[in-house]
Design a protein around this motif. Structure first.
Motif, PDB file in Angstrom:
ATOM      1  N   UNK A 187       0.855  -1.196   0.000  1.00 20.57           N
ATOM      2  CA  UNK A 187       0.000   0.000   0.000  1.00 20.57           C
ATOM      3  C   UNK A 187       0.894   1.250   0.000  1.00 20.57           C
ATOM      4  N   UNK A 188       0.521   2.268  -0.762  1.00 20.80           N
ATOM      5  CA  UNK A 188       1.268   3.528  -0.777  1.00 20.80           C
ATOM      6  C   UNK A 188       0.867   4.351   0.446  1.00 20.80           C
ATOM      7  N   UNK A 189       1.848   4.793   1.195  1.00 23.92           N
ATOM      8  CA  UNK A 189       1.580   5.645   2.361  1.00 23.92           C
ATOM      9  C   UNK A 189       1.966   7.073   2.015  1.00 23.92           C
ATOM     10  N   UNK A 190       1.081   7.986   2.339  1.00 23.46           N
ATOM     11  CA  UNK A 190       1.326   9.381   1.978  1.00 23.46           C
ATOM     12  C   UNK A 190       1.697  10.185   3.220  1.00 23.46           C
ATOM     13  N   UNK A 191       2.756  10.960   3.130  1.00 21.62           N
ATOM     14  CA  UNK A 191       3.152  11.813   4.248  1.00 21.62           C
ATOM     15  C   UNK A 191       4.652  11.986   4.258  1.00 21.62           C
ATOM     16  N   UNK A 192       5.133  12.933   5.102  1.00 21.13           N
ATOM     17  CA  UNK A 192       6.580  13.124   5.176  1.00 21.13           C
ATOM     18  C   UNK A 192       7.276  11.918   5.796  1.00 21.13           C
ATOM     19  N   UNK A 193       8.520  11.686   5.383  1.00 21.70           N
ATOM     20  CA  UNK A 193       9.309  10.580   5.947  1.00 21.70           C
ATOM     21  C   UNK A 193      10.173  11.077   7.085  1.00 21.70           C
ATOM     22  N   UNK A 194      10.460  10.181   8.007  1.00 24.09           N
ATOM     23  CA  UNK A 194      11.344  10.530   9.113  1.00 24.09           C
ATOM     24  C   UNK A 194      12.036   9.253   9.587  1.00 24.09           C
ATOM     25  N   UNK A 195      13.308   9.350   9.878  1.00 27.46           N
ATOM     26  CA  UNK A 195      14.025   8.196  10.417  1.00 27.46           C
ATOM     27  C   UNK A 195      14.321   8.436  11.884  1.00 27.46           C
ATOM     28  N   UNK A 196      14.113   7.404  12.692  1.00 30.25           N
ATOM     29  CA  UNK A 196      14.551   7.476  14.089  1.00 30.25           C
ATOM     30  C   UNK A 196      15.420   6.250  14.346  1.00 30.25           C
ATOM     31  N   UNK A 197      16.649   6.517  14.781  1.00 32.15           N
ATOM     32  CA  UNK A 197      17.597   5.438  15.054  1.00 32.15           C
ATOM     33  C   UNK A 197      17.801   5.341  16.559  1.00 32.15           C
ATOM     34  N   UNK A 233      19.110  16.940  10.206  1.00 35.67           N
ATOM     35  CA  UNK A 233      18.688  16.576  11.552  1.00 35.67           C
ATOM     36  C   UNK A 233      18.859  17.800  12.454  1.00 35.67           C
ATOM     37  N   UNK A 234      17.949  18.061  13.417  1.00 32.38           N
ATOM     38  CA  UNK A 234      16.703  17.324  13.662  1.00 32.38           C
ATOM     39  C   UNK A 234      15.664  17.631  12.586  1.00 32.38           C
ATOM     40  N   UNK A 235      14.432  17.160  12.797  1.00 24.98           N
ATOM     41  CA  UNK A 235      13.373  17.339  11.803  1.00 24.98           C
ATOM     42  C   UNK A 235      12.287  18.227  12.427  1.00 24.98           C
ATOM     43  N   UNK A 236      12.244  19.529  12.040  1.00 24.58           N
ATOM     44  CA  UNK A 236      11.319  20.458  12.693  1.00 24.58           C
ATOM     45  C   UNK A 236       9.858  20.059  12.537  1.00 24.58           C
ATOM     46  N   UNK A 237       9.528  19.312  11.484  1.00 28.41           N
ATOM     47  CA  UNK A 237       8.131  18.913  11.265  1.00 28.41           C
ATOM     48  C   UNK A 237       7.638  17.850  12.242  1.00 28.41           C
ATOM     49  N   UNK A 238       8.534  17.247  13.022  1.00 31.51           N
ATOM     50  CA  UNK A 238       8.136  16.169  13.931  1.00 31.51           C
ATOM     51  C   UNK A 238       7.784  16.760  15.296  1.00 31.51           C
ATOM     52  N   UNK A 239       6.543  16.544  15.752  1.00 34.43           N
ATOM     53  CA  UNK A 239       6.194  17.075  17.070  1.00 34.43           C
ATOM     54  C   UNK A 239       6.468  16.017  18.148  1.00 34.43           C
ATOM     55  N   UNK A 240       6.289  16.434  19.414  1.00 30.68           N
ATOM     56  CA  UNK A 240       6.656  15.563  20.541  1.00 30.68           C
ATOM     57  C   UNK A 240       5.841  14.269  20.516  1.00 30.68           C
ATOM     58  N   UNK A 241       4.570  14.386  20.134  1.00 23.98           N
ATOM     59  CA  UNK A 241       3.704  13.199  20.121  1.00 23.98           C
ATOM     60  C   UNK A 241       4.204  12.186  19.088  1.00 23.98           C
ATOM     61  N   UNK A 243       7.230  11.969  17.884  1.00 15.03           N
ATOM     62  CA  UNK A 243       8.522  11.441  18.328  1.00 15.03           C
ATOM     63  C   UNK A 243       8.315  10.311  19.353  1.00 15.03           C
ATOM     64  N   UNK A 244       7.433  10.564  20.325  1.00 16.84           N
ATOM     65  CA  UNK A 244       7.206   9.559  21.379  1.00 16.84           C
ATOM     66  C   UNK A 244       6.627   8.277  20.779  1.00 16.84           C
ATOM     67  N   UNK A 245       5.768   8.433  19.796  1.00 20.92           N
ATOM     68  CA  UNK A 245       5.170   7.250  19.162  1.00 20.92           C
ATOM     69  C   UNK A 245       6.234   6.450  18.388  1.00 20.92           C
ATOM     70  N   UNK A 246       7.121   7.163  17.685  1.00 23.92           N
ATOM     71  CA  UNK A 246       8.192   6.448  16.948  1.00 23.92           C
ATOM     72  C   UNK A 246       9.096   5.710  17.929  1.00 23.92           C
TER      73      UNK A 246
END
Ligand code: AMP
Length: 430
Positions: A187-197, A233-241, A243-246
């Motif tokens: 399935x194609x997922x639409x939205x910005x990408x973000x990596x968390x290591x 890095x960091x990614x300003x578009x990522x909010x705290x919620x 980030x916590x979910x990732x």
């Protein structure tokens, strides 16, 4: 500490560069390394093939290595970490069992299904006709992936159904070798990408800062996928919620691996798409990202040798949180003309010293090598990662491109819009 770093890309140069800055490190062997690792403090390049586990183990014993750090996915999937650990050498990188998280998309999908981790719906196929029959029931956009390792190039995001059909044909034609024996249609997922290591020592998960790669070869995210053309890095578009979910997803993943009897000691990389329903996993990697490492390590204040040693020895729990600079980092890849397709090598490179004379700039070598007469030439598709660290994205972007402008080789090209989203996501309504 005497450290062996396996691999030869920009990621490995960034790792060697950070290790060389540690007062705890007395010797580094880069195997095989590249034209950049050769110039780092206390570092020697050694002509060792990371896929030759017996030779690597013999070398590590001979040099009394205290810590082995495996960069690329290939040797991990081939069991190099297992061989080193069996020989008693503390190693960063999962064994063959844990590396399957990256080496087999179907293994990763099964784990996600078991652990209720959100990801794109997907079906796997082992024959061409069933894949084509399934495609006939779907609509574009849709994603076709070779199941095994294909250096980031076995993925087609098809905006037209014909592209998906062509991609299925290509996989079963053997273009990706055995990696294409199983094809995943997703399935194609639409939205910005973000990596968390995160650093993982089997049980404890210590997260890094988010990063965003640019996979497509061309400006405006056009053209075929590559190993990565630039990152920030960091990614300003990522909010705290988000980030916590990732982070929670990485923790659940690590627990699931542990419960399956897998002692995952290494770097767990989550590639996410931030959908309106929350972050969903696109892929896992079982190692540091390339080029993400080239913006993460320059921002990490914590001694890399210490944290890697804690990973290898199962001591992350005793390790406090990581310390990061508040400055941001942007890295632009300079590639060889033709990449990600055919390209030529052996082109003389000039201007690196001038680029590094700019404050905040580090040039990590990816595909370079030193010739016998000591001159630096291209030796790969992605040649250099020009990284700038600065207080804000405007400055980091301008500085990185100023440095890029000072470097030249025949056929060099790069994207001109790296980190544009970091600026856009801070504007109202963007
Ligand atoms: P992968 O190697 O699976 O991460 O795929 C490489 C790139 O293809 C990703 O970084 C995305 O840009 C894109 N991609 C992969 N899967 C999907 C998907 N399901 N939806 C949208 N884009 C995708």
């Amino acid at each position: 500490m005497r450290v062996l770093v396996l691999g030869s890309g920009g990621r490995e140069h960034a790792i060697v560069h950070s290790l060389a800055a540690s007062p705890n490190v007395e010797a580094i062997y880069a195997a095989p390394g590249n034209g950049g690792t050769a110039g780092e403090r206390v570092t020697n390049n050694v002509a060792l093939d990371p896929d030759d586990a017996a030779a690597v183990v013999a070398f590590a014993r001979d040099k009394a290595i205290d810590l082995a750090m495996i960069g690329p996915e290939g040797p991990l999937c081939n069991g190099l970490a297992d061989a080193l650990r069996s020989a008693g050498i503390p190693t960063v990188g999962p064994g063959k069992d844990g590396a399957a998280l990256e080496g087999s998309k179907s293994f990763a999908k099964d784990l996600m299904r078991r652990a209720n981790i959100p990801t794109a719906a997907a079906e796997s196929f082992t024959d061409r006709q069933s894949a084509l029959d399934y495609l006939a029931t779907q609509t574009a956009p849709i994603v076709v992936k070779a199941d095994g390792l294909a250096a980031g190039k076995g993925v087609t995001v098809a905006t037209e159904m014909q592209q998906a059909i062509d991609a299925v044909e290509e996989c079963f034609s053997g273009r990706f070798g055995s990696a294409g024996n199983v094809v995943v249609v997703e399935e194609f997922l639409d939205g910005p990408e973000c990596s968390l290591l995160a650093f993982v020592d089997g049980t404890t998960v210590l997260p890094m800062s988010p990063a965003q790669d640019h996979k497509r070869v061309g400006d405006g995210d056009t053209g075929p996928n590559t190993g990565g053309m630039g990152v920030y890095s960091p990614v300003p578009g990522v909010d705290a919620k988000q980030y916590c979910r990732m982070l929670e997803i990485l923790e659940v993943t690590a627990r699931e691996l542990h419960d399956a009897g897998i002692d995952f000691r290494g770097i767990l990389y989550g590639g996410f798409i931030l959908t309106p329903d929350g972050p969903k996993v696109l892929e896992y990697n079982a190692r540091f990202g390339d080029p993400e490492t080239q913006v993460l390590l320059p921002r990490l204040n914590t001694d890399l040798a210490e944290v890697l040693s804690a990973v290898a020895n199962g001591k992350l729990e005793e390790f406090g949180p990581l310390s990061w600079t508040q400055h941001v980092a942007v890295s632009v890849v300079i590639a060889s003309g033709g990449y990600p397709g055919e390209y030529t090598t052996g082109k003389p490179i000039s201007g690196i010293a001038d680029a590094q004379a700019i404050e905040g700039v580090t040039v990590y070598h990816a595909g370079t090598k030193l010739t016998l007469d000591g001159s630096l030439v291209t030796a790969g598709g992605r040649v250099l990662n020009v990284t700038a660290v600065a207080p804000d994205f405007e400055t980091a972007i301008a500085t990185a491109y100023q440095a890029v402008g000072r470097i030249s080789f025949d056929g060099a090209f790069y994207r001109t819009d790296i980190a544009h989203r970091a600026l856009a996501s801070r504007q109202p309504g963007a």
